[in-house]
Design an enzyme around this catalytic site. Structure first.
Site, PDB file in Angstrom:
ATOM      1  CD  GLN A 252      -3.074   2.161  -7.501  1.00 32.64           C
ATOM      2  OE1 GLN A 252      -3.804   3.052  -6.972  1.00 32.64           O
ATOM      3  NE2 GLN A 252      -1.641   2.206  -7.042  1.00 32.64           N
TER       4      GLN A 252
ATOM      5  CE  LYS B 216       0.015   1.259  -3.795  1.00 37.91           C
ATOM      6  NZ  LYS B 216       1.022   2.207  -4.541  1.00 37.91           N
TER       7      LYS B 216
ATOM      8  CG  HIS C  96       3.006  -2.870  -9.222  1.00 37.71           C
ATOM      9  ND1 HIS C  96       4.070  -3.289  -8.482  1.00 37.71           N
ATOM     10  CD2 HIS C  96       3.083  -1.589  -9.227  1.00 37.71           C
ATOM     11  CE1 HIS C  96       4.547  -2.495  -8.036  1.00 37.71           C
ATOM     12  NE2 HIS C  96       3.991  -1.034  -8.040  1.00 37.71           N
TER      13      HIS C  96
ATOM     14  CB  CYS D  22       6.219  -0.466 -10.272  1.00 35.91           C
ATOM     15  SG  CYS D  22       7.271   0.510  -9.279  1.00 35.91           S
TER      16      CYS D  22
ATOM     17  CG  ASP E  39      -2.184  -5.887  -7.029  1.00 36.64           C
ATOM     18  OD1 ASP E  39      -2.302  -5.119  -6.265  1.00 36.64           O
ATOM     19  OD2 ASP E  39      -0.911  -5.759  -7.947  1.00 36.64           O
TER      20      ASP E  39
HETATM   21  C1  LIG Z   1      -1.437  -2.106  -8.495  1.00 38.86           C
HETATM   22  C2  LIG Z   1      -0.279  -2.268  -7.585  1.00 38.86           C
HETATM   23  N1  LIG Z   1      -0.149  -3.361  -6.899  1.00 38.86           N
HETATM   24  C3  LIG Z   1       0.991  -3.470  -6.145  1.00 38.86           C
HETATM   25  C4  LIG Z   1       1.644  -2.398  -5.590  1.00 38.86           C
HETATM   26  C5  LIG Z   1       2.677  -2.702  -4.706  1.00 38.86           C
HETATM   27  O1  LIG Z   1       2.468  -1.976  -3.375  1.00 38.86           O
HETATM   28  P1  LIG Z   1       3.485  -1.987  -2.204  1.00 38.86           P
HETATM   29  O2  LIG Z   1       4.537  -1.202  -2.819  1.00 38.86           O
HETATM   30  O3  LIG Z   1       2.515  -1.010  -0.990  1.00 38.86           O
HETATM   31  O4  LIG Z   1       3.688  -3.284  -1.923  1.00 38.86           O
HETATM   32  C6  LIG Z   1       1.253  -1.041  -5.923  1.00 38.86           C
HETATM   33  C7  LIG Z   1       1.958   0.147  -5.569  1.00 38.86           C
HETATM   34  O5  LIG Z   1       2.545   0.790  -6.235  1.00 38.86           O
HETATM   35  C8  LIG Z   1       0.276  -1.146  -7.186  1.00 38.86           C
HETATM   36  O6  LIG Z   1      -0.242   0.152  -7.511  1.00 38.86           O
END
Ligand SMILES: Cc1ncc(COP(=O)(O)O)c(C=O)c1O
Lengths: 408, 150
Positions: free
Chosen positions: A205, A228, A125, A366, A202
């Site tokens: 998900q 999430k 991401h 993203c 990370d």
């Molecule tokens: C795999 C992954 N990493 C990071 C993020 C970023 O999360 P946040 O926008 O809650 O900081 C997301 C959310 O879209 C994600 O799906």
């Protein structure tokens, strides 16, 4: 198919699932973007503001103590949820993005020098790419990217070949939001640790879909977002091993993160407060604690098993549609169905499904490098949660078929 | 089933999406520009031939959703033969109508662009409908960088 969860009952916990969109029952399949909130969380937020709210860590008065106890209680719940050793290892942040930035700016900036390398993968991401690029600009370090195959899996030999004496940190997504791939993170951590390299995961998900045990994984940092995980937005968690966190310099300065301030010198507070400058998201943290309680009462293993059933059902049905191509076909995969339709752009799919009350995401999620790799501008993505049903999958599949028909 | 959405996806839109007009490279273009909508990944390369302040020819290449493809296709048809000022005026009117800034309900002035007026009910799709137009504006200003709708 016998289902492993009583979804009918679970759905009653989520008031928003009664909404109608364009006159049809909401079919919410955008859970990878954010999940809906159970009553337990909504009630907790309301209760905090109506009965227990004050600032934390700074008042002698009763309410402040009450708010502090609840806030720290939530930290304990999160600690138990991911099986961290100590509550000091649980840093409250705004979300995954902030957690990655914290590690990049505190750990990364104090440890990395020009020529050092940070290793990520081709399925990250943007929030696990850009903070490292910023760090590289600041330090002269180099960002390395481990490739993936056409199923959307890390190519482990190539990943291992990229680990060398210059590698100072590995940061990998536990479960991909664009592809659904669940990475072999235990193996990744093993091979990195064998070379003395710390690993950040990370978990944005992964955390809503499976039991995560940071001690068993032996990861050095783990990041996730409350929103999430059926919790509020604006709250998230950075887990870090105590020894690493202790040695890291603070990231932001301000109230709460200090022990003593004079104009000459400031003594920083202990963990976890060293990394929590300013008034935190108090009610949100307590709400996250309620979400954790809620999910644990259902059971993460049960949730994982049920979602696998849903994914299998959805994938089988989707593949019956000749012009549909699934993007992300890893062998080990979470409940995310990314797809494209021949000749119909994902954006059109998204708008049309919305007319049928079905919420999916259409776009690059993203993860623009992932789209480039698969040679598509975007995908449509249905992402499932434990409150989704096979009937909702049927509605989705039926909707896709109708779209194909009107587009001719 | 998709009754309400027919004001967005009219037959003309489907037609231009299936068979985009002036969908070709132009070797003797006087201006060429790349447009990009980072939100959905729509990309367009726009070719314009301007002669003595008049748009003699416009064509495009690229990939995008039905709304952005149809909008680009319709645009290439409608601006040909017009002066730069007329084209700019049409862009302004079109932009105001699809963003809802202009709330008129009679779209005669838009000519065949009127089929896209329904976009105003779908704010998430306005950028799709305006990508080609933003690109054209930039091309006419000889602003050669990639334009982005963000
Ligand atoms: C795999 C992954 N990493 C990071 C993020 C970023 O999360 P946040 O926008 O809650 O900081 C997301 C959310 O879209 C994600 O799906």
């Amino acid at each position: 198919m016998t289902l492993s969860l009583n979804v009918i009952k679970i759905r009653q916990d989520f008031p928003i699932l009664n909404e109608t969109i364009h006159g049809r029952p909401l079919v919410y399949l955008d859970n990878a973007a954010s999940t809906q909130k159970p009553k337990a969380v909504l009630d907790t937020l309301r209760h905090v503001y109506e009965h227990d709210y004050a600032n934390v860590h700074r008042g002698v008065h009763t309410l402040s103590q009450r708010a502090t106890d609840l806030f720290e209680g939530a930290r304990k719940k999160v600690k138990d949820f991911i099986n961290a050793r100590k509550i000091e290892e649980i840093i409250f942040v705004r979300g995954t993005t902030e957690a990655v930035n914290l590690v990049a700016q505190s750990y990364g900036r104090s440890k990395l020098q020009a020529g050092d390398e940070i290793l990520i993968t081709a399925m990250e991401h943007h929030s696990n790419i850009v903070p490292w690029q910023i760090l590289c600009q600041q330090t002269g370090a180099v960002l390395k990217v481990a490739p993936i195959n056409l199923s959307g899996e890390i190519i482990m030999e190539e990943f291992e070949a990229l680990l060398n004496e210059r590698t100072k940190l590995v940061s990998v997504v536990h479960m991909s939001n664009a592809l659904g791939t669940i990475n072999p993170v235990k193996r990744i951590i093993e091979v990195a640790h064998a070379k003395g390299i710390p690993v950040m995961l990370d978990g944005a998900q992964a955390i809503p879909h499976m039991a995560v045990d940071v001690q068993d994984l032996d990861c050095d940092f783990y990041a996730f977002s409350g929103h999430k995980l059926c919790g509020p937005s604006g709250i998230g968690v950075l887990y870090g091993k105590e020894t690493l966190l202790k040695a890291m310099p603070p990231w932001q300065g301000g109230g709460d993160m200090i022990r003593m301030v004079t104009f000459d010198k400031t003594e920083y507070n202990t963990l976890p407060y060293k990394f929590e400058a300013g008034t935190p998201a108090i009610a949100e943290a307590i709400g996250l604690g309620a979400a954790v309680d809620y999910l644990q009462a259902i059971g993460m293993d049960k949730i994982a098993a049920y979602e696998q059933q849903l994914l299998e059902y959805a994938t089988t049905k989707a593949l019956e549609i000749p012009s549909l191509k699934v993007i992300g076909t890893a062998k080990v995969k979470g409940a995310i169905l990314g797809f494209t339709l021949h000749h119909i752009h994902p954006h059109d799919i998204g708008t049309m499904l919305d007319q049928l009350g079905i919420a999916v995401r259409a776009g690059h999620h993203c993860a623009m490098p992932v789209m480039d790799f698969f040679g598509v501008p975007a995908t449509a993505r249905a992402s499932f949660s434990f409150y989704n049903t096979t009937e909702e999958v049927d509605t989705l599949i039926d909707g896709i078929k109708q779209i194909i028909e009107v587009f001719g | 089933m998709f009754d309400e959405i027919r004001d967005l996806y009219q037959e003309v839109v489907f037609d231009h999406n299936r068979n985009p007009r002036n969908f070709r490279v132009m070797d003797d273009a006087t201006r060429k520009i790349d447009g990009f909508n980072p939100l959905c990944g729509d990309r367009i390369t726009l070719y314009v031939k301007v002669n003595d302040n008049v748009i003699e020819d416009v064509s495009f290449q690229g990939s995008g959703c039905a709304i952005s493809t149809a909008s680009a296709s319709l645009m290439t048809e409608i601006v040909r033969g017009h002066t730069e000022e007329e084209t700019h005026g049409l862009f302004e009117l079109f932009h105001k109508i699809v963003t809802g800034e202009d709330t008129r309900t009679n779209f005669d002035e838009l000519g065949k662009l009127a089929v896209l007026a329904g976009v105003r009910a779908y704010p998430a799709r306005v950028k799709c409908a305006t990508l080609a137009w933003h690109s054209l504006e930039a091309a006419l200003k000889e602003d050669a960088e990639t334009v982005s709708t963000e």
